[in-house]
Design an enzyme around this catalytic site. Structure first.
Site, PDB file in Angstrom:
ATOM      1  N   ALA A   1       6.295   0.925  -3.981  1.00 16.13           N
ATOM      2  CA  ALA A   1       5.408  -0.227  -4.145  1.00 16.13           C
ATOM      3  C   ALA A   1       4.456  -0.088  -5.336  1.00 16.13           C
ATOM      4  O   ALA A   1       3.984  -1.088  -5.876  1.00 16.13           O
ATOM      5  CB  ALA A   1       4.626  -0.459  -2.855  1.00 16.13           C
TER       6      ALA A   1
ATOM      7  N   PHE B   1       1.388  -0.382   0.217  1.00 17.14           N
ATOM      8  CA  PHE B   1       1.249  -0.259   1.668  1.00 17.14           C
ATOM      9  C   PHE B   1       0.082   0.621   2.094  1.00 17.14           C
ATOM     10  O   PHE B   1      -0.612   0.313   3.057  1.00 17.14           O
ATOM     11  CB  PHE B   1       2.553   0.290   2.277  1.00 17.14           C
ATOM     12  CG  PHE B   1       3.679  -0.673   2.120  1.00 17.14           C
ATOM     13  CD1 PHE B   1       3.852  -1.715   3.018  1.00 17.14           C
ATOM     14  CD2 PHE B   1       4.551  -0.583   1.041  1.00 17.14           C
ATOM     15  CE1 PHE B   1       4.874  -2.635   2.862  1.00 17.14           C
ATOM     16  CE2 PHE B   1       5.580  -1.499   0.868  1.00 17.14           C
ATOM     17  CZ  PHE B   1       5.731  -2.524   1.786  1.00 17.14           C
ATOM     18  N   ARG B   2      -0.134   1.746   1.382  1.00 15.34           N
ATOM     19  CA  ARG B   2      -1.043   2.772   1.892  1.00 15.34           C
ATOM     20  C   ARG B   2      -2.298   2.985   1.055  1.00 15.34           C
ATOM     21  O   ARG B   2      -3.104   3.846   1.383  1.00 15.34           O
ATOM     22  CB  ARG B   2      -0.265   4.093   2.077  1.00 15.34           C
ATOM     23  CG  ARG B   2       0.751   3.958   3.193  1.00 15.34           C
ATOM     24  CD  ARG B   2       1.712   5.110   3.340  1.00 15.34           C
ATOM     25  NE  ARG B   2       2.680   4.778   4.397  1.00 15.34           N
ATOM     26  CZ  ARG B   2       3.757   4.016   4.213  1.00 15.34           C
ATOM     27  NH1 ARG B   2       4.044   3.530   3.023  1.00 15.34           N
ATOM     28  NH2 ARG B   2       4.545   3.729   5.224  1.00 15.34           N
TER      29      ARG B   2
ATOM     30  N   ASP C   1      10.755  -6.832  -3.260  1.00 18.44           N
ATOM     31  CA  ASP C   1      10.189  -7.973  -3.985  1.00 18.44           C
ATOM     32  C   ASP C   1      11.118  -8.602  -5.012  1.00 18.44           C
ATOM     33  O   ASP C   1      10.745  -9.576  -5.669  1.00 18.44           O
ATOM     34  CB  ASP C   1       8.868  -7.556  -4.659  1.00 18.44           C
ATOM     35  CG  ASP C   1       9.017  -6.328  -5.550  1.00 18.44           C
ATOM     36  OD1 ASP C   1      10.095  -6.127  -6.147  1.00 18.44           O
ATOM     37  OD2 ASP C   1       8.028  -5.561  -5.656  1.00 18.44           O
TER      38      ASP C   1
ATOM     39  N   HIS D   1      15.339  -0.794   1.535  1.00 19.15           N
ATOM     40  CA  HIS D   1      14.573  -1.483   2.584  1.00 19.15           C
ATOM     41  C   HIS D   1      14.767  -2.996   2.543  1.00 19.15           C
ATOM     42  O   HIS D   1      13.943  -3.741   3.077  1.00 19.15           O
ATOM     43  CB  HIS D   1      13.090  -1.107   2.490  1.00 19.15           C
ATOM     44  CG  HIS D   1      12.831   0.345   2.779  1.00 19.15           C
ATOM     45  ND1 HIS D   1      11.662   0.996   2.420  1.00 19.15           N
ATOM     46  CD2 HIS D   1      13.589   1.275   3.420  1.00 19.15           C
ATOM     47  CE1 HIS D   1      11.741   2.261   2.818  1.00 19.15           C
ATOM     48  NE2 HIS D   1      12.897   2.465   3.414  1.00 19.15           N
TER      49      HIS D   1
ATOM     50  N   CYS E   1      24.305 -18.502  15.850  1.00 20.75           N
ATOM     51  CA  CYS E   1      24.435 -17.690  17.066  1.00 20.75           C
ATOM     52  C   CYS E   1      23.167 -17.681  17.918  1.00 20.75           C
ATOM     53  O   CYS E   1      23.153 -17.030  18.971  1.00 20.75           O
ATOM     54  CB  CYS E   1      24.850 -16.269  16.709  1.00 20.75           C
ATOM     55  SG  CYS E   1      23.502 -15.285  16.025  1.00 20.75           S
TER      56      CYS E   1
ATOM     57  N   SER F   1       4.493   6.924  -2.276  1.00 22.74           N
ATOM     58  CA  SER F   1       3.771   8.007  -1.599  1.00 22.74           C
ATOM     59  C   SER F   1       4.744   9.039  -1.033  1.00 22.74           C
ATOM     60  O   SER F   1       4.324  10.127  -0.642  1.00 22.74           O
ATOM     61  CB  SER F   1       2.894   7.432  -0.487  1.00 22.74           C
ATOM     62  OG  SER F   1       3.684   6.742   0.454  1.00 22.74           O
TER      63      SER F   1
ATOM     64  N   ASN G   1       2.931   8.892 -10.243  1.00 19.31           N
ATOM     65  CA  ASN G   1       2.161   8.272  -9.160  1.00 19.31           C
ATOM     66  C   ASN G   1       0.694   8.631  -9.352  1.00 19.31           C
ATOM     67  O   ASN G   1       0.381   9.770  -9.701  1.00 19.31           O
ATOM     68  CB  ASN G   1       2.653   8.802  -7.794  1.00 19.31           C
ATOM     69  CG  ASN G   1       2.321   7.862  -6.654  1.00 19.31           C
ATOM     70  OD1 ASN G   1       2.779   6.725  -6.636  1.00 19.31           O
ATOM     71  ND2 ASN G   1       1.509   8.317  -5.722  1.00 19.31           N
TER      72      ASN G   1
ATOM     73  N   ILE H   1       1.257   3.665 -13.768  1.00 19.80           N
ATOM     74  CA  ILE H   1       2.679   3.495 -14.108  1.00 19.80           C
ATOM     75  C   ILE H   1       2.858   2.609 -15.342  1.00 19.80           C
ATOM     76  O   ILE H   1       3.640   2.921 -16.237  1.00 19.80           O
ATOM     77  CB  ILE H   1       3.438   2.908 -12.907  1.00 19.80           C
ATOM     78  CG1 ILE H   1       3.456   3.926 -11.763  1.00 19.80           C
ATOM     79  CG2 ILE H   1       4.868   2.500 -13.293  1.00 19.80           C
ATOM     80  CD1 ILE H   1       3.754   3.318 -10.406  1.00 19.80           C
TER      81      ILE H   1
HETATM   82  P1  OAD Z   1       2.959   3.344  -0.604  1.00 17.58           P
HETATM   83  O1  OAD Z   1       1.913   2.285  -0.523  1.00 17.58           O
HETATM   84  O2  OAD Z   1       3.073   4.275   0.533  1.00 17.58           O
HETATM   85  O3  OAD Z   1       2.752   4.218  -1.901  1.00 17.58           O
HETATM   86  C1  OAD Z   1       2.545   3.619  -3.163  1.00 17.58           C
HETATM   87  C2  OAD Z   1       1.970   4.671  -4.094  1.00 17.58           C
HETATM   88  O4  OAD Z   1       1.844   4.092  -5.382  1.00 17.58           O
HETATM   89  C3  OAD Z   1       0.583   5.131  -3.662  1.00 17.58           C
HETATM   90  O5  OAD Z   1       0.535   6.553  -3.678  1.00 17.58           O
HETATM   91  C4  OAD Z   1      -0.340   4.544  -4.749  1.00 17.58           C
HETATM   92  O6  OAD Z   1      -1.445   5.380  -5.028  1.00 17.58           O
HETATM   93  C5  OAD Z   1       0.605   4.470  -5.929  1.00 17.58           C
HETATM   94  N1  OAD Z   1       0.263   3.418  -6.921  1.00 17.58           N
HETATM   95  C6  OAD Z   1      -0.084   2.133  -6.689  1.00 17.58           C
HETATM   96  N2  OAD Z   1      -0.269   1.460  -7.840  1.00 17.58           N
HETATM   97  C7  OAD Z   1      -0.040   2.360  -8.847  1.00 17.58           C
HETATM   98  C8  OAD Z   1      -0.084   2.294 -10.272  1.00 17.58           C
HETATM   99  N3  OAD Z   1      -0.383   1.149 -10.921  1.00 17.58           N
HETATM  100  N4  OAD Z   1       0.181   3.413 -10.976  1.00 17.58           N
HETATM  101  C9  OAD Z   1       0.491   4.577 -10.339  1.00 17.58           C
HETATM  102  N5  OAD Z   1       0.557   4.691  -8.992  1.00 17.58           N
HETATM  103  C10 OAD Z   1       0.299   3.607  -8.253  1.00 17.58           C
HETATM  104  O7  OAD Z   1       4.344   2.582  -0.908  1.00 17.58           O
HETATM  105  P2  OAD Z   1       5.845   3.162  -0.772  1.00 17.58           P
HETATM  106  O8  OAD Z   1       5.889   4.623  -1.023  1.00 17.58           O
HETATM  107  O9  OAD Z   1       6.711   2.281  -1.573  1.00 17.58           O
HETATM  108  O10 OAD Z   1       8.929   0.354   4.000  1.00 17.58           O
HETATM  109  O11 OAD Z   1       6.114   2.906   0.751  1.00 17.58           O
HETATM  110  C11 OAD Z   1       7.340   3.279   1.301  1.00 17.58           C
HETATM  111  C12 OAD Z   1       7.732   2.323   2.392  1.00 17.58           C
HETATM  112  O12 OAD Z   1       6.676   2.216   3.352  1.00 17.58           O
HETATM  113  C13 OAD Z   1       7.919   0.898   1.937  1.00 17.58           C
HETATM  114  O13 OAD Z   1       9.197   0.669   1.369  1.00 17.58           O
HETATM  115  C14 OAD Z   1       7.759   0.123   3.208  1.00 17.58           C
HETATM  116  C15 OAD Z   1       6.564   0.832   3.779  1.00 17.58           C
HETATM  117  O14 OAD Z   1       6.498   0.821   5.154  1.00 17.58           O
HETATM  118  C16 OAD Z   1       9.243  -0.454   4.998  1.00 17.58           C
HETATM  119  O15 OAD Z   1       8.600  -1.465   5.218  1.00 17.58           O
HETATM  120  C17 OAD Z   1      10.422  -0.009   5.809  1.00 17.58           C
HETATM  121 ZN    ZN Z   2      23.307 -15.616  13.774  1.00 17.12          ZN
END
Ligand code: OAD
Ligand code: ZN
Length: 246
Positions: free
Chosen positions: A22, A33-34, A102, A119, A155, A194, A218, A236
């Site tokens: 994300a 997300f986090r 997205d 996902h 269905c 993350s 990250n 990023i």
């Molecule tokens: P997270 O929100 O867990 O992690 C995103 C990371 O990107 C965090 O460590 C932020 O600090 C970092 N970050 C955000 N903006 C940034 C930027 N401009 N430059 C550098 N770093 C940046 O998101 P994911 O790891 O993608 O799954 O989360 C994994 C999965 O958890 C998602 O696919 C989703 C969620 O639950 C499902 O819904 C099944």
């Molecule tokens: Zn159906």
């Protein structure tokens, strides 16, 4: 600096596999997300079993999705997406593995078949029974007319965004494709994740164990920093901006 070293690693690699989370889309206005403003920081995720079992959980899931619609509709690829698309067009990147839902890698010019969506995708919906695709406009009209989340016209099972919720099975074809990509690259770029959600978080480890160099970009530390060949703890868009091209 880290960016110069990254440039050398990219120049010297012949097969580069990016793995995105994300964080690559926050520049496009989509919350992650986090982080403090993240979706799971503000709202508890709705697990798949609740979505299946309860109409009120489905209604809530669709309310949340439509509350985000303007954000998703307005989002354009950021510098991170555009840099990866440039490397793809240059023949260095065979495909992108993403946890994101997205559609921005596709919008940036990577053909849909070369975006491995672990996902799923939130820009359309599917029936959880028969898999029939439904468009969001159809869901929205149903929702506005009835006040309830819709059921499939074929269905009668519930219709859900084409995303993977916690507790829902991972897509098998995408898992296999991601495994093959991770095992057959010489540079693996984990960007904006993350790295806490499994099994997705296993792919950087698999790539490293298979002989690839691992770079983590990250702005926060991750559990896998210690096995990475290079960690760029920085924005990023700023980091990948030089690779966007023209
Ligand atoms: P997270 O929100 O867990 O992690 C995103 C990371 O990107 C965090 O460590 C932020 O600090 C970092 N970050 C955000 N903006 C940034 C930027 N401009 N430059 C550098 N770093 C940046 O998101 P994911 O790891 O993608 O799954 O989360 C994994 C999965 O958890 C998602 O696919 C989703 C969620 O639950 C499902 O819904 C099944
Ligand atoms: Zn159906």
């Amino acid at each position: 600096s880290g960016v110069e070293q990254l440039g050398d690693m990219i120049a010297n690699a012949s097969v580069i596999v990016p793995f995105t989370g994300a964080g690559i889309s926050t520049e496009s206005g989509i919350p992650d997300f986090r982080s403090p403003n993240g979706l799971w920081t503000r709202n508890r995720p709705i697990p798949f079993d609740e979505f299946v079992a309860r109409q009120d959980a489905r209604d809530e899931a669709w309310r949340r999705r439509f509350a985000m619609q303007d954000t998703f509709a307005a989002a354009r690829p950021g510098r991170g997406h555009r840099a990866l698309a440039a490397l793809y067009k240059a023949g260095k990147v065979p495909a992108v593995i993403t946890q994101n839902i997205d559609n921005l890698h596709q919008t940036s010019g990577i053909v849909a078949n070369d975006v491995v969506e672990l996902h799923g995708n939130t820009t359309y919906a599917r029936c959880i029974g028969c898999g029939k695709r439904h468009e969001l406009d159809w869901v929205r009209h149903w929702f506005e007319r009835t006040g309830y989340a819709p059921h499939c016209t074929s269905c009668d099972e519930p219709v859900k965004t084409a995303t993977i919720s916690f507790g829902q099975a991972m897509p098998t074809g995408e898992m296999r494709r991601a495994s093959e990509l991770a095992q057959h690259c010489d540079l693996f770029l984990a960007i904006g994740s993350s790295l806490v959600v499994w099994p997705a978080a296993g792919f950087p480890i698999l790539a490293k164990e298979s002989g690839a160099k691992l770079v983590i970009i990250n702005n926060e530390p991750t559990d896998q920093d210690e096995i990475a060949d290079l960690v760029i703890r920085y924005d990023i868009g700023e980091t990948l901006g030089p690779f966007v091209g023209n």
